[in-house]
Design an enzyme around this catalytic site. Structure first.
Site: not given
Ligand code: G16
Length: 551
Positions: A18, A22, A113-114, A126, A277, A279, A281-282, A344, A363-364, A376, A504
Site C-alpha cells: 500500500t 515494508r 509508518s505505524h 518508499k 504515527d 512517520d 502522516d497519521r 485505499t 482515509e479511515e 497525508k 480488515r
Molecule cells: C498506508 C497508506 C494509506 C493506507 C494505509 C492502510 O498508511 O499510506 O493510504 O490507508 O496504509 O493501508 P492498509 O489498510 O493496506 O494496511 P501508512 O500510514 O502506513 O503509510
C-alpha cells in the site's frame, strides 16, 4: 572518488505494498537487499544527471545505516545533490513539503509508518515523485519488475557522511546538504492556519495533549505547539524520537495510543488530544472523553474549512478511500462540490490533487490531508482542528454532535484481525467472492438480494477504480456488501503488514435520528457485525474469537 559496480541477484519479494516496501529489519539486512531495491528505484525513475533527491526517515532502527548506503548509491548514480534531514530525520509530510518547495526530482522516505521498529521490528522504503506524492502504481510496478531482473548496482567507495551537523559536504561530485527537518514544514503550517487565534485559544486555558509516541513528530510538535503557539512544554508527550519507539507500536489509535486515551478519558482531562504515527502522516483526534472517527474528522474539516485561512477560498472537491465512511460525501453534496471514492492508499489521491479536482482527502486509517502537499499530514490535521476550535469556541464533542445533527451520523467502525495465517485470510476472501451470486441471487429476479432481518443486500462487488485523470484501472480493492438502506460491510486485506495477513472488516450504517446519536458504535452496528461474521465464516476460518484492534 571510486564508483563500484557490484554484481547481484534478484530477490523475488520486493513488491511495494500500500505504501512502499515494508519488511522486517533482518530482511533488509540480507546481502544486497537494500541496494537491489534502491538501484531498482533509480533505474526506474531515471533521474537526469545532476538531479536533486530528498532523503530522510522516521528515525527508526536501521534508518542511519540505510541512509549511508543510499547516499553512496545516489552519488554513483549521478545525482547532483541530496537534501537530507538532519540526523536522517524527515517526517513523511515534511519530505513531501521539501520535494515540492525545492522542486526536486523526487525523494526517498525511510519508514514503515505505524509498524513497530527495532532490530526485529519493521523497516520500510518508499519513493515519492516530483509532485511530492507516493509513486503511483505504474511506477511501483515498474520498480518491482526491475527488482526481479536486477544484475548489478552502483555504489561509491567513500567514508560515511556526518548526519548530525547542518551544512554541505561533498560525496564525489554530489553535494549532501544536511538541513533542519522542521523549519520548511513549520513555515508551511504557519501559512495555512491562523496561528494568532490558536495562540489566543491556548493562552486562555484551553489545554491540549499531543502524543508523539517516541516517533518522528516529537521535534515538529515541540517547534509548532510549544515554540510557535505557546503551549506548555508538557503538552507534547513522548517527544524524543527513539529507534524502537520506546518499545511501543507507533499507531495512533485507541489501542496503541493508550497513554493519551487514558489522559483524555481521565479526571481533569485536557480539552483536546491528538496523536500521530511513526512517520507523522497519521492523526487521531480526541476531545475530553470523546473520540472522533477519522471519517467524521474529514467531514468536519470539510464543513468548517471556511473558518481556516488557507481554505477560505473554498474547496474544489473532496476524495476519500472506499472503506472510509460516506460522511464527507454528505458535506460535499451540501457544498455542491464533487466527492471521489478511491482505493485505499494515498497514492490514489495524487492525480486528483494535481488536476485541481480535490482540495481535501481522507482515509479511515487515520489519514487526512490536503493539496498543500501530496501526503497525508498528521500535524496539519491537528492544527486544522485547533483552528476550528479557536474560531468556534466549542468543545470537540459539541462540534461533532452539531455536525451529526445537521448531516446525520455515519456510524462507523473497523475491526482488524492482525497476523492471521495468509491461507485463512485468503480463504475468507474467496468464500465471500463465491457467495456474491447467492447474496444477490434474487436481485436478478427483481425481488432484491438476500435478507438479513431488516437488512437486504443491494449489491456485492470487489471494488475497482478507474482514475478519472489518467484512465488507469485498479481492481480487487476490497469486497463490498451494500445494503438497500445504505449500510455496508467491507472486507479487505491490508497491504502494509509484514507478518501473516491482516484482515480488515469495515462497518457502516447511516443514522439520521438525533435521538439515537448517543449510541455506542459497536452497539449500533451489532447486527451488521453478526451478518459479517456469519457470511464470511471469519471466526471458524481464522480461529479468532475477536478482533485485535477495534476503532
Ligand atoms: C498506508 C497508506 C494509506 C493506507 C494505509 C492502510 O498508511 O499510506 O493510504 O490507508 O496504509 O493501508 P492498509 O489498510 O493496506 O494496511 P501508512 O500510514 O502506513 O503509510
Amino acid at each position: 572518488m571510486q564508483f563500484r559496480t557490484v554484481s547481484t541477484t534478484p530477490y523475488t519479494d520486493q513488491k511495494p505494498g500500500t505504501s512502499g516496501l515494508r519488511k522486517r529489519v533482518p530482511a533488509f539486512r540480507q546481502p544486497h537487499y537494500l541496494e537491489n531495491f534502491v538501484q531498482s528505484v533509480f533505474d526506474t525513475v531515471a533521474a537526469p544527471p545532476g538531479a536533486t533527491l530528498v532523503l530522510g526517515g522516521d528515525g527508526r532502527y536501521y534508518n542511519r545505516e540505510a541512509i549511508q548506503v543510499i547516499l553512496k548509491m545516489a552519488a554513483a548514480n549521478g545525482f547532483g545533490r541530496v537534501l537530507l534531514g538532519r540526523s536522517g530525520i524527515l517526517s513523511t509530510p515534511a519530505a513531501s513539503c521539501v520535494i515540492r518547495k525545492y522542486q526536486t526530482h523526487g525523494g526517498i522516505i525511510l519508514s514503515a509508518s505505524h509498524n513497530p521498529g527495532g532490530p526485529d521490528g519493521d523497516f520500510g522504503i518508499k519513493y515519492n515523485t516530483a509532485n511530492g506524492g507516493p509513486a503511483p502504481e505504474k511506477i511501483t510496478e515498474a520498480i518491482f519488475a526491475a527488482s526481479r531482473k536486477i544484475a548489478q548496482y552502483r555504489i561509491a567507495d567513500a567514508p560515511d557522511v556526518a548526519l548530525d551537523t547542518s551544512g554541505d559536504t561533498m560525496l564525489g561530485d554530489m553535494t549532501v546538504s544536511v538541513t533542519d527537518p522542521v523549519s520548511d514544514y513549520a513555515e508551511l503550517m504557519e501559512s495555512l492556519f491562523d496561528f494568532g487565534a490558536i495562540r489566543k485559544l491556548l493562552s486562555g486555558g484551553f489545554r491540549i495533549k499531543f502524543e508523539a509516541m517516541h516517533a518522528v513528530t516529537g521535534p515538529y510538535a515541540r517547534e509548532i505547539f510549544v515554540n510557535r503557539l505557546g503551549a506548555p512544554e508538557d503538552s507534547v508527550m513522548n517527544a524524543v524520537p527513539l529507534p524502537d519507539f520506546g518499545g511501543g507500536h507507533p499507531d495512533p489509535n485507541l489501542t496503541y495510543a493508550h497513554e493519551l486515551v487514558e489522559a483524555l478519558y481521565g479526571s481533569n482531562a485536557p480539552d483536546f488530544g491528538a496523536a500521530s504515527d511513526g512517520d507523522g502522516d497519521r492523526n487521531m483526534i480526541l476531545g475530553r472523553h470523546f473520540f472522533v472517527t477519522p471519517s467524521d474528522s474529514l467531514a468536519i474539516l470539510a464543513a468548517n474549512a471556511h473558518q481556516v485561512p488557507g481554505y477560505q477560498q473554498g474547496l474544489a472537491g473532496i476524495a476519500r478511500s472506499m472503506p472510509t465512511s460516506a460522511a464527507a460525501d454528505r458535506v460535499a453534496a451540501t457544498l455542491n462540490i464533487p466527492c471521489y471514492e478511491t482505493p485505499t492508499g494515498w497514492k490514489f489521491f495524487g492525480n486528483l490533487m494535481d488536476a485541481g479536482k480535490v482540495t481535501l482527502c481522507g482515509e479511515e486509517s487515520f489519514g487526512t490531508g490536503s493539496d498543500h502537499i501530496r501526503e497525508k499530514d498528521g500535524l496539519w490535521a491537528v492544527l486544522f482542528w485547533l483552528n476550528i476550535l479557536a474560531a468556534r469556541r466549542q468543545s470537540v464533542e459539541a462540534i461533532v454532535r452539531e455536525h451529526w445533527a445537521r448531516f446525520g451520523r455515519n456510524v462507523y467502525s473497523r475491526h482488524d484481525y492482525e497476523g492471521i495465517p495468509t491461507d485463512a485470510a485468503n480463504g475468507v476472501m474467496r468464500l465471500l467472492h463465491e457467495r456474491f451470486a447467492e447474496l444477490q441471487a434474487c436481485t436478478e429476479q427483481g425481488r432484491g438480494g438476500a435478507q438479513f432481518g431488516h437488512l437486504q443486500v443491494r449489491l456485492c462487488d470487489d471494488f475497482s477504480y478507474t482514475d478519472p485523470v489518467d484512465g488507469s484501472v485498479s481492481t480487487g480493492q476490497g469486497i463490498r456488501i451494500l445494503f438497500v438502506d445504505g449500510s455496508r460491510i467491507v472486507f479487505r486485506l491490508s497491504g502494509t503488514g509484514t507478518e501473516g495477513a491482516t484482515l480488515r472488516l469495515y462497518l457502516e450504517s447511516y443514522e439520521p435520528d438525533v435521538s439515537k446519536h448517543h449510541l455506542d458504535a459497536q452497539q449500533a452496528l451489532a447486527t451488521l457485525i453478526s451478518i459479517a461474521l456469519e457470511i464470511s465464516e471469519l471466526r471458524q476460518r481464522t480461529g479468532r474469537e475477536r478482533p485485535t484492534v477495534i476503532t
